[in-house]
Design an enzyme around this catalytic site. Structure first.
Site, PDB file in Angstrom:
ATOM      1  N   SER A 594       0.257  52.171  20.032  1.00  0.00           N
ATOM      2  CA  SER A 594       1.386  52.496  19.164  1.00  0.00           C
ATOM      3  C   SER A 594       0.886  53.368  18.003  1.00  0.00           C
ATOM      4  CB  SER A 594       2.062  51.215  18.678  1.00  0.00           C
ATOM      5  OG  SER A 594       3.325  51.489  18.120  1.00  0.00           O
ATOM      6  N   ASP A 669       9.646  52.665  27.698  1.00  0.00           N
ATOM      7  CA  ASP A 669       9.342  52.289  26.314  1.00  0.00           C
ATOM      8  C   ASP A 669      10.542  52.641  25.436  1.00  0.00           C
ATOM      9  OD1 ASP A 669       8.326  51.975  23.739  1.00  0.00           O
ATOM     10  OD2 ASP A 669       6.330  52.682  24.292  1.00  0.00           O
ATOM     11  N   HIS A 701       7.297  48.978  25.582  1.00  0.00           N
ATOM     12  CA  HIS A 701       6.222  49.285  24.639  1.00  0.00           C
ATOM     13  C   HIS A 701       5.039  48.329  24.779  1.00  0.00           C
ATOM     14  CE1 HIS A 701       4.701  51.404  21.185  1.00  0.00           C
ATOM     15  NE2 HIS A 701       4.620  50.317  20.443  1.00  0.00           N
TER      16      HIS A 701
END
Length: 724
Positions: A594, A669, A701
């Site tokens: 991320s 995602d 994600h």
């Protein structure tokens, strides 16, 4: 001239459990780690304090009953609900429950289904305690969201398909509060994707203390652009999942505040003198005089206002303003508590997050906490005016629990140094301590407030300690590194099994690095660093500028140019590590997920060959692709800050990428869209820069499900072994 980079070691004392574990012979595997083999057991599922402050409840192991225990003795007092005893019970177990304050009604939730990160919906059943009878909460089909009891216990408000309903138990009726909801257009009481993700709220609905009024926020996301993701599934053709996702600089949902009168069923909108608020991150009745507290933020999120709205007059009265040159942290809103003498609001006005006590008129009564440390959570106040909070005062890497009385005398409530959390009874007479550190799996115990001697241990995870004794474990050693500006950065190091200082080892640097985040903490947890240690890697984690618990200046110095200082600090740390006797400076890799994936890419593009390998999982590659609330909090809009967006973009510097790159993303995602990786991949292709890529089908994600996590981590380890 830059100061020389340096490294200094801190002492880390090892507990008996970790020493014995270090002497074991078994090697941790990725399969074991991903399966939670080394995760600490929690004390109980669904543990809640009851309104009397003397008892708590929890579900039994089979999720078939709700049990009531005494805080003082730990004895099982009785069973509040059992699927085997309740009349007309159609289910054999349940996922969650809600207790009505007076104890006459219980809601049971079955077939609970996650929506996004925090939101869920489920089938709701009403259990009438006095009649020992259970029935569906509603006769209408459809799962419900955010069920909320009225304070008098006679009603429950809930959301179904975006509309609010009220179930009245005495009359066995269901009242429709709103009827204008439509998917991807309008919702009531619940929040849209970006509110849930970035303001950490799924509920904008609150009952007045007399149960006569229900306040709620209506969200109109009609003008928000849609994002669609193909879902491949197993069919001949993919389907498409479409939802509203506002990207930086684009329109957000429009919100409005409404108050519903339960008696006459009227609904009125609250008007604000200077126009509708841009964001309404929280509403809550304060518990007296029908006053509704309404928090608002402007789009730049640097001007917070707190209004009191009286539920009959509907006139907003400005009580508090908090302005910042950068942004107001949304946790200040979440942690604000309304107490009998006003409210306590966390603010960073003196450079650190501290607690401030205000009257209901907005008059500052006193600054409750002071010092060069951050308060990291606020639990509330007892009847005597004592306040209870969590703080990083001993070290940014630890958390302590404290009570402070009206005269400023502070009492320590946590048992040991490390990571401490607390769950207080409603009266604050008792609390459940949740403690762990790098060498101690989580210990959960019940305490009488003010005593550091536990009444009893709920879970000591001794079985886990015994299991760890069978394994060869490499402990974390805390160190500090100095960046190019001469500032110290906290870090930990895990060394290879059979470590010898004269050997030159490859290094993997793992990091997240996002605003107000922390990875370098004195807390329990074993991850893939242990597998890497067994295969001859040194693993290092560094918290650079922008990370948490070190005051506002450190936390917010990355404002308007995300990724610039964060990546510079990882590069500086790598160079410092490269001068250690046991590190091979030509074999250093950088990894992150991320924001950490984004910072990995920034490190490879700005590092001029510092990193031989980079692995970026689910990365942002340009902040124009990410959501409004998060991105604009730290960057403002692209229209206001074009140069900052350019400096913070991986796509702008992709041609400078050096090192072997493994780029990983989930195709579904909903948070950091795969668009980020696809655009970067195309740029690298057109610049003839080699890289490797893995896309995980229909994964979000978190990239999990079935064997996915095992495959992912094995792939990354194999990549490091091959290229580092």
């Amino acid at each position: 001239m830059h100061k020389l980079l340096s490294l200094s070691l801190l002492t880390l004392s090892l507990g008996v459990g970790s020493l014995s574990a270090q002497n074991g012979s078994r090697i941790m595997t990725i399969e074991e780690i991903n399966a939670g083999t080394f995760s600490a057991r929690p004390a109980g599922r669904g543990m809640r304090s009851m309104s009397d402050g003397l008892h708590y409840t929890m579900m039994d192991a089979g999720h078939r009953a709700i049990l009531r225990y005494s805080f003082a003795t730990g004895k099982l007092i009785d069973t509040l609900f059992s699927v085997d005893r309740a009349r007309d019970c159609e289910f054999k177990h349940f996922d969650d429950y809600l207790l009505e304050p007076k104890g006459h009604h219980i809601l049971l939730i079955t077939n609970q289904e996650s929506i996004y990160r925090r939101s869920w919906k489920g089938n709701a059943y009403h259990y009438d305690v006095r009649r020992n009878r259970i029935e569906p909460l509603s006769q209408e089909p459809g799962k419900v969201m955010i069920p909320t009891f009225s304070p008098d216990g006679k009603m429950v408000a809930f959301v179904r398909e975006g509309n609010i309903f009220i179930k009245k138990f005495e009359f066995d009726t269901e009242v429709e509060v709103t009827n204008d909801a439509a998917r991807n257009k309008v919702m009531n009481g619940i929040t849209d994707w970006v509110y849930e993700e970035e303001l950490e709220t799924i509920q904008l609905m609150s009952w007045s203390e007399d149960s006569g009024y229900l306040a709620f926020v209506r969200t109109d996301e009609s003008e928000v652009s849609e994002y669609s993701m193909p879902m491949y599934g197993e069919g001949q053709y993919p389907t498409s999942y479409t939802y509203k996702y506002p990207k930086a600089g684009t329109p957000n949902s429009k919100v409005s505040l409404h108050i519903y009168n339960v008696t006459d069923r009227s609904r009125k909108e609250v008007s604000f003198r200077d126009g509708a608020p841009y964001y309404i991150p929280r509403i809550t009745f304060v518990g007296r005089e029908g006053q509704l507290a309404v928090f608002t933020l402007n789009r730049q999120q640097n001007h917070l206002r707190l209004f009191y709205v009286q539920n009959k007059t509907l006139l907003p009265k400005l009580i508090l303003e908090d302005k910042s040159k950068t942004y107001v942290d949304s946790h200040n809103i979440t942690w604000c508590r309304f107490i009998p003498t006003g409210f306590v609001y966390p603010s960073e006005r003196d450079g650190y997050r501290h607690l401030y006590h205000y009257s209901d008129k907005g008059t500052l009564l006193r600054q409750v906490t002071t010092g060069k440390y951050d308060v990291t959570d606020f639990y509330g106040a007892d009847a005597a005016g004592n306040l209870y909070y969590q703080a990083a005062d001993e070290s940014p890497m630890t958390r302590g629990i404290y009570r402070i009385d009206p005269k400023g005398k502070r009492t320590t409530l946590h048992p040991e140094k490390g990571s401490n959390q607390a769950i207080f009874s409603d009266s604050f007479a008792y609390y459940i301590s949740i403690f762990n550190n790098t060498t101690t799996p989580t210990r959960t115990a019940v305490y009488a407030t003010g005593s550091l001697k536990p009444l009893r241990i709920l879970e000591d995870n001794q079985a886990l300690q015994n299991k760890l004794a069978q394994y060869k474990v490499s402990p974390k050693e805390f160190i500090t590194l100095t960046n190019a500006e001469g500032q110290e950065m906290n870090a930990w190091v895990v060394k290879p099994h059979g470590f010898t200082p004269s050997t030159k080892y490859p290094v993997l640097m793992v990091q997240y690095s996002g605003p107000n985040s922390q990875q370098v903490l004195d807390q329990y947890g074993y991850g893939w660093e242990q597998v890497l240690a067994s295969q001859g890697f040194v693993v290092v984690c560094v918290d650079g500028r922008g990370t948490g618990a070190r005051g506002e200046e450190w936390r917010k110095c990355t404002y308007l140019r995300l990724g610039v200082k964060e990546s510079a600090d990882q590069i500086a740390a790598a160079k410092a590590l490269g001068r250690l006797s046991y590190v091979d400076p030509s074999r250093i890799a950088l990894w992150g997920w991320s924001f950490g994936g984004y910072n990995t890419l920034m490190g490879l593009c700005h590092g001029q060959g510092t990193f031989k390998v980079g692995i970026a999982v689910a990365p942002v590659t340009d902040w124009r692709f990410y959501d409004t609330i998060y991105t604009e909090r730290f960057m403002r809009t692209p229209q206001e800050n074009p140069e900052g967006y350019k400096a913070s973009s991986v796509l702008e510097v992709a041609g400078n990428l050096q090192g072997k790159l493994l780029l990983i993303h989930g195709s579904a995602d909903d948070n950091v869209h795969v668009q980020n990786s696809m655009d970067l991949a195309e740029l690298l292709v057109q610049r003839d820069i080699p890289f490797d890529m893995a896309v995980y089908t229909d994964k979000n994600h978190s990239i999990y499900g079935g064997k996915t996590r095992d495959h992912l981590y094995k792939k990354m380890i194999s990549y490091l072994r091959t290229h580092l």
